[in-house]
Design an enzyme around this catalytic site. Structure first.
Site, mmCIF file in Angstrom:
data_model
loop_
_atom_site.group_PDB
_atom_site.id
_atom_site.type_symbol
_atom_site.label_atom_id
_atom_site.label_comp_id
_atom_site.label_asym_id
_atom_site.label_seq_id
_atom_site.Cartn_x
_atom_site.Cartn_y
_atom_site.Cartn_z
ATOM 1 N N ASP A 1 11.152 105.969 18.335
ATOM 2 C CA ASP A 1 12.712 106.683 18.267
ATOM 3 C C ASP A 1 13.417 105.697 18.053
ATOM 4 O O ASP A 1 14.811 106.036 17.865
ATOM 5 C CB ASP A 1 12.746 107.200 19.835
ATOM 6 C CG ASP A 1 11.813 108.237 20.040
ATOM 7 O OD1 ASP A 1 11.575 109.224 19.326
ATOM 8 O OD2 ASP A 1 11.219 108.279 21.117
ATOM 9 N N HIS B 1 7.180 101.250 25.645
ATOM 10 C CA HIS B 1 6.002 102.251 25.680
ATOM 11 C C HIS B 1 4.986 102.169 26.724
ATOM 12 O O HIS B 1 4.615 100.947 26.987
ATOM 13 C CB HIS B 1 5.421 102.432 24.202
ATOM 14 C CG HIS B 1 4.834 103.676 23.800
ATOM 15 N ND1 HIS B 1 3.442 104.039 24.423
ATOM 16 C CD2 HIS B 1 5.393 104.861 23.301
ATOM 17 C CE1 HIS B 1 3.369 105.323 23.998
ATOM 18 N NE2 HIS B 1 4.385 105.792 23.392
HETATM 19 N N1 CMC Z 1 14.634 98.621 28.631
HETATM 20 C C1 CMC Z 1 14.550 97.709 29.697
HETATM 21 N N2 CMC Z 1 13.606 97.355 30.445
HETATM 22 C C2 CMC Z 1 12.409 98.295 30.416
HETATM 23 C C3 CMC Z 1 12.531 99.180 29.178
HETATM 24 C C4 CMC Z 1 13.631 99.440 28.269
HETATM 25 N N3 CMC Z 1 13.673 100.238 27.300
HETATM 26 N N4 CMC Z 1 11.270 99.784 29.100
HETATM 27 C C5 CMC Z 1 10.458 99.353 30.246
HETATM 28 N N5 CMC Z 1 11.067 98.191 30.864
HETATM 29 C C6 CMC Z 1 10.630 97.541 31.892
HETATM 30 C C7 CMC Z 1 10.693 98.235 33.485
HETATM 31 O O1 CMC Z 1 12.162 98.012 33.824
HETATM 32 C C8 CMC Z 1 9.379 97.521 33.986
HETATM 33 O O2 CMC Z 1 10.113 96.362 34.594
HETATM 34 P P1 CMC Z 1 9.446 95.719 35.977
HETATM 35 O O3 CMC Z 1 7.816 95.825 35.456
HETATM 36 O O4 CMC Z 1 10.237 94.435 36.117
HETATM 37 O O5 CMC Z 1 9.711 96.805 36.975
HETATM 38 C C9 CMC Z 1 8.583 97.264 32.726
HETATM 39 O O6 CMC Z 1 9.497 96.970 31.883
HETATM 40 C C10 CMC Z 1 7.593 98.261 32.765
HETATM 41 O O7 CMC Z 1 8.098 99.512 32.446
HETATM 42 P P2 CMC Z 1 7.656 100.977 33.017
HETATM 43 O O8 CMC Z 1 8.996 101.799 33.231
HETATM 44 O O9 CMC Z 1 6.939 100.666 34.091
HETATM 45 O O10 CMC Z 1 6.827 101.380 32.027
HETATM 46 P P3 CMC Z 1 6.698 102.993 31.648
HETATM 47 O O11 CMC Z 1 5.062 102.748 30.898
HETATM 48 O O12 CMC Z 1 6.319 103.728 33.000
HETATM 49 O O13 CMC Z 1 7.536 103.476 30.754
HETATM 50 C C11 CMC Z 1 8.860 104.094 28.974
HETATM 51 C C12 CMC Z 1 7.524 103.325 29.354
HETATM 52 C C13 CMC Z 1 8.779 104.565 27.497
HETATM 53 C C14 CMC Z 1 9.247 105.183 29.632
HETATM 54 C C15 CMC Z 1 9.997 103.155 29.208
HETATM 55 O O14 CMC Z 1 9.650 101.912 28.383
HETATM 56 C C16 CMC Z 1 11.391 103.506 28.547
HETATM 57 O O15 CMC Z 1 11.979 103.928 29.487
HETATM 58 N N6 CMC Z 1 11.852 103.250 27.355
HETATM 59 C C17 CMC Z 1 12.962 103.804 27.018
HETATM 60 C C18 CMC Z 1 12.983 105.390 26.717
HETATM 61 C C19 CMC Z 1 12.292 105.533 25.267
HETATM 62 O O16 CMC Z 1 12.559 104.671 24.520
HETATM 63 N N7 CMC Z 1 11.475 106.483 25.241
HETATM 64 C C20 CMC Z 1 10.750 106.682 23.949
HETATM 65 C C21 CMC Z 1 9.032 106.419 24.182
HETATM 66 S S1 CMC Z 1 8.395 106.280 22.635
HETATM 67 C C22 CMC Z 1 8.304 108.150 22.061
HETATM 68 C C23 CMC Z 1 7.889 109.106 23.215
HETATM 69 O O17 CMC Z 1 6.966 109.175 24.082
HETATM 70 O O18 CMC Z 1 8.367 110.331 23.157
#
Ligand code: CMC
Length: 432
Positions: free
Chosen positions: A366, A308
């Site tokens: 989720d 998140h």
């Molecule tokens: N699986 C594997 N690696 C992950 C994941 C994951 N689910 N989430 C983040 N990472 C890694 C990402 O690759 C990055 O690594 P690095 O720093 O080496 O590049 C690091 O963790 C930080 O991630 P980010 O993408 O920079 O973080 P963000 O804040 O931009 O993204 C997120 C947040 C929710 C989009 C992401 O964690 C994700 O894609 N999760 C899976 C989708 C999900 O479950 N979404 C629901 C969110 S909660 C309900 C809602 O908001 O609707």
């Protein structure tokens, strides 16, 4: 700037300026950069708004490090257990919990807006039967803007209130009809003798040939799922609603924009993606393979329902969701759900894995919701629709707050331009 005001000092090029620091009631202070460009000619750069507060808000607060979520100051865990969705909706919209009379009036006002204009039924027939219900939601909610002209003057607080009631009241009807259309079943009209959650379940699962009666446990679970999704401060879809509305656009159209944003798998679409992922994993022995894929930088796969932007701890909604999951499966007599076993094992392995620990990736709201919704009989494609239904009150509360904010302006981010500089047009014949 007064003598006692805190400032941040910025040295940019050969200029040094003081930027005011503003404090909220809780949470990080912010540096006010609104005059930065006017005073220095510099913009700030923050893709994804990871360090940018786009507005002042009094509605929802998240402490991502501690895993805390408050609606108007009340912890989500307390609201989920002690309150109900109409009361939480009142709280989000009005800032305080209602007294008995206010509660009853609010329930009455929402209940008497549950029906859709009969002509709106025609919109459904225009969609293919296999249309994703989120596509139908975008279309039909946007179409509300063509029907309810007496609640679109956003500068009139009364019209805004009526639009708010209409949106919160009609969303379950629209969502249930999207489901009925895909199932090839007749639409079921709202029943005002039922509670908000019961009415939605009834419109979804009842058929003219057979009456449907949700058990109190299932109705409570539905209501709780709505509470858990009701608001989440300036997330992508809420920011979309605010940005779309900042131009003074039609409120119903702005909520349709929020629905479009919510649909993505990185946001509300994750609940659907989690279930697809669990089905793809299939068995416990395949978990390491999927964990390895999630960690592989060259593989776009992510563990859905994990991570998140704000929570760097267990999402408090996921805890309540996991508990509700056990209650619902128990009520339905599902003693052994292979997908729940798989989810719990996946969670256990991920939470012990160095990659997830180091990056502070925990289950989010989720991760467990899909398992509950599936057990209740919802097809996977409806999961994000339920999220949209519940989030509508949050969008509406934030929309009202924005319009009442004296600092409100049209949202208009700037950019760091890296494209071609000025050049002259070359005739087609003269190009190589
Ligand atoms: N699986 C594997 N690696 C992950 C994941 C994951 N689910 N989430 C983040 N990472 C890694 C990402 O690759 C990055 O690594 P690095 O720093 O080496 O590049 C690091 O963790 C930080 O991630 P980010 O993408 O920079 O973080 P963000 O804040 O931009 O993204 C997120 C947040 C929710 C989009 C992401 O964690 C994700 O894609 N999760 C899976 C989708 C999900 O479950 N979404 C629901 C969110 S909660 C309900 C809602 O908001 O609707």
């Amino acid at each position: 700037m007064g003598d006692n005001e805190q400032v941040a000092k910025l040295v940019a090029g050969d200029q040094e300026i003081d930027l005011p620091i503003m404090g909220g009631s809780v949470g990080p202070q912010v540096i006010d950069v609104s005059k930065l460009y006017g005073n220095t000619g510099f913009f700030t750069y923050d893709p994804g708004f990871t360090s940018t507060a786009s507005c002042e808000s009094k509605i929802t607060y998240i402490d991502g490090d501690e895993g805390v979520l408050l609606y108007r100051g009340y912890p989500i865990e307390e609201l989920a257990v002690k309150s109900d969705f109409p009361e939480v909706s009142y709280l989000l919209l009005n800032g305080e919990l209602p007294n008995k009379a206010e509660y009853e009036q609010f329930v009455h006002d929402v209940t008497y807006h549950t029906m859709l204009h009969e002509q709106m039924i025609n919109f459904y027939g225009g969609f293919r039967r296999d249309a994703h219900p989120m596509a139908i939601m975008c279309g039909v909610v946007g179409a509300l803007s063509a029907f309810y002209h007496d609640s679109t003057d956003i500068n009139d607080p009364h019209q805004r209130m009526v639009a708010s009631f209409r949106l919160v009241a009609k969303m379950p009807t629209i969502a249930a009809m999207a489901y009925k259309y895909s199932a090839g079943q007749p639409f079921i009209y709202p029943d005002n003798s039922l509670s908000y959650a019961e009415n939605f379940l009834n419109m979804t699962f009842s058929v003219p040939a057979e009456k449907y009666k949700a058990s109190p446990t299932l109705s409570k679970a539905m209501d709780r799922i709505f509470i858990l999704h009701a608001d989440h401060e300036q997330n992508a879809s809420t920011s979309t609603v605010r940005l779309a509305s900042s131009s003074g656009a039609n409120p119903f159209a702005c909520i349709a924009a929020g629905i479009a944003c919510l649909w993505g798998p990185a946001h509300g679409g994750a609940n659907e993606a989690v279930l697809k992922m669990l089905e793809e994993v299939g068995s416990v022995d395949k978990i390491p393979e999927f964990i390895a894929k999630a960690k592989d930088k060259n593989d776009p796969f992510r563990l859905m329902g994990f991570g998140h932007r704000v929570y760097k701890n267990y999402d408090p909604r996921a805890r309540v969701m996991q508990q509700t999951c056990h209650e619902v499966l128990g009520e339905l007599g599902i003693t052994d759900d292979p997908l729940l076993d798989l989810a719990m094992e996946l969670e256990r392995i991920a939470l012990e894995d160095e990659y997830f620990v180091e990056k502070k990736l925990y289950p989010n709201v989720d991760f467990y919701s899909g398992i509950i919704l599936r057990a209740m009989g919802f097809p996977t494609s409806m999961f994000t629709v339920l999220f949209a239904l519940a989030r509508t009150v949050g969008w509406v509360a934030q929309w009202n707050e924005m319009i009442e904010d004296p600092m409100q302006k049209i949202g208009r981010p700037r950019q760091l331009y890296t494209g071609a500089t000025k050049r002259s047009y070359v005739d087609l014949d003269a190009r190589g």
